[in-house]
Design an enzyme around this catalytic site. Sequence first.
Site, PDB file in Angstrom:
ATOM      1  N   HIS A   1       0.864  -1.185   0.000  1.00 47.13           N
ATOM      2  CA  HIS A   1       0.000   0.000   0.000  1.00 47.13           C
ATOM      3  C   HIS A   1       0.899   1.232   0.000  1.00 47.13           C
ATOM      4  O   HIS A   1       2.020   1.205   0.509  1.00 47.13           O
ATOM      5  CB  HIS A   1      -0.874  -0.035   1.259  1.00 47.13           C
ATOM      6  CG  HIS A   1      -1.972   0.967   1.302  1.00 47.13           C
ATOM      7  ND1 HIS A   1      -1.752   2.294   1.623  1.00 47.13           N
ATOM      8  CD2 HIS A   1      -3.314   0.853   1.084  1.00 47.13           C
ATOM      9  CE1 HIS A   1      -2.908   2.938   1.612  1.00 47.13           C
ATOM     10  NE2 HIS A   1      -3.868   2.095   1.281  1.00 47.13           N
TER      11      HIS A   1
ATOM     12  N   CYS B   1      -4.742   2.365  -3.863  1.00 49.64           N
ATOM     13  CA  CYS B   1      -3.509   2.820  -3.213  1.00 49.64           C
ATOM     14  C   CYS B   1      -2.366   1.829  -3.417  1.00 49.64           C
ATOM     15  O   CYS B   1      -1.489   1.681  -2.552  1.00 49.64           O
ATOM     16  CB  CYS B   1      -3.723   3.079  -1.716  1.00 49.64           C
ATOM     17  SG  CYS B   1      -4.862   4.426  -1.379  1.00 49.64           S
TER      18      CYS B   1
ATOM     19  N   LYS C   1     -11.227  -0.402   9.831  1.00 48.13           N
ATOM     20  CA  LYS C   1     -11.384  -1.704   9.185  1.00 48.13           C
ATOM     21  C   LYS C   1     -11.843  -2.766  10.179  1.00 48.13           C
ATOM     22  O   LYS C   1     -12.078  -3.913   9.797  1.00 48.13           O
ATOM     23  CB  LYS C   1     -10.068  -2.129   8.530  1.00 48.13           C
ATOM     24  CG  LYS C   1      -9.566  -1.171   7.460  1.00 48.13           C
ATOM     25  CD  LYS C   1      -8.254  -1.636   6.863  1.00 48.13           C
ATOM     26  CE  LYS C   1      -7.637  -0.574   5.953  1.00 48.13           C
ATOM     27  NZ  LYS C   1      -8.467  -0.266   4.784  1.00 48.13           N
TER      28      LYS C   1
ATOM     29  N   GLN D   1      -5.191  -5.410   6.844  1.00 49.70           N
ATOM     30  CA  GLN D   1      -6.140  -6.335   6.229  1.00 49.70           C
ATOM     31  C   GLN D   1      -6.181  -7.696   6.920  1.00 49.70           C
ATOM     32  O   GLN D   1      -6.926  -8.586   6.496  1.00 49.70           O
ATOM     33  CB  GLN D   1      -5.783  -6.526   4.751  1.00 49.70           C
ATOM     34  CG  GLN D   1      -5.774  -5.255   3.929  1.00 49.70           C
ATOM     35  CD  GLN D   1      -7.156  -4.681   3.731  1.00 49.70           C
ATOM     36  OE1 GLN D   1      -8.165  -5.369   3.883  1.00 49.70           O
ATOM     37  NE2 GLN D   1      -7.234  -3.407   3.392  1.00 49.70           N
TER      38      GLN D   1
ATOM     39  N   ASP E   1       2.449  -4.542   8.102  1.00 51.25           N
ATOM     40  CA  ASP E   1       1.209  -3.802   7.866  1.00 51.25           C
ATOM     41  C   ASP E   1       0.064  -4.808   7.949  1.00 51.25           C
ATOM     42  O   ASP E   1      -0.146  -5.607   7.038  1.00 51.25           O
ATOM     43  CB  ASP E   1       1.263  -3.145   6.481  1.00 51.25           C
ATOM     44  CG  ASP E   1      -0.063  -2.503   6.075  1.00 51.25           C
ATOM     45  OD1 ASP E   1      -1.032  -2.554   6.860  1.00 51.25           O
ATOM     46  OD2 ASP E   1      -0.127  -1.969   4.953  1.00 51.25           O
TER      47      ASP E   1
END
Length: 365
Positions: A76, A319, A179, A156, A153
């Site tokens: 991202h 992104c 999220k 997700q 990261d």
Amino acid sequence: TQDNSNVHRGVHTLSGRATDAYEGARVKVANFVQAASHQEIVFTRNASEAINLVAYSWGLANLQQGDEVILSVMEHHSNLVPWQIIAQKTGAVLKFVELTPEESFDLEQYKGLVSDRTKLVSVVHVSNTLGCINPVTEICQIAHKYGAKVLIDACQSVPHLPLNVREIDCDWLVASGHKMCAPTGIGFLYGKLDLLRSMPPFLGGGEMIADVFLERSTYADLPHKFEAGTPAIAEAVGLGAAIDYLSNIGMERIHDYETELSTYLYQKLQEIPQVRVYGPNITQGRAALAAFTAGDVHPHDLSTILDQAGIAIRAGHHCTQPLHRYLKAQSTARASLYFYNTREEIDVFIAALREAIDFFGSIFG
């Protein structure tokens, strides 16, 4: 509704209750990712700010000319741009892991990239475009053999599957609250305690100090050293409430259900001849999202038509512009699922998608 007061500053009842709620949310986050201590959790506005915190605090202090930072082509922008800036400032070199033929993280290439010059590996856990689930535990093991730090990261992954930062053994991990069914404007950084203690402050101001003199200051202990000024109190408390909600459902249960949904979605998309789904095959494991193209139909056109049918998908580069260039795709459409979605909703989406493709096919011949 009841406790709208600032935290850590007052001895009155409202401030005490607000502080308890705010710090209670920190404990919930720590337990949710199975951190060793609540002091290892720093609240930020979002995951982007959390990555920038590491980049400017640790990166500027530790990276030097010729040091190497390993990223991947699927990152991202939030995990690309900060390191580009830091590399320009320090002379560090960015290197990139590419994709396997199945369009997932190329672990073998990664093994060849890591060396004694590697100081940092910063990679996504689950790609927001490819849906692949990266082997972060093995990524950390390999990096640590060379003394490199690892940032994950997890935007997700944290909302979708059980996660244990101690088992992964990452040095830092970031996520965003919105999220996870939480409000916008709140995220967090997990970092190993000793590592966070060694890092200089990212922002200066109130709350992050121990003592302030006219010429110098000393800094508060973790995590307050990294939380200058009035924090996003209501948002943090909201994140804590969201974690209670997810925990009551059960992350294993959520993951299992999403695995069923994603398999069904992938199979239905595969039945449409014009559709090309990006990322690994469902048998290799996928997150509950699918980025796809439909022949010559522009994803923005698809999104507009589907929106009229009451179906919200995302269209664009998500992104991940470098990844789209790598895939030779200008943009993609993306259908994303969560535990509140159903097979019936997927059926409605697929039917509307077929109609949209037929509609544009009749126009363009």
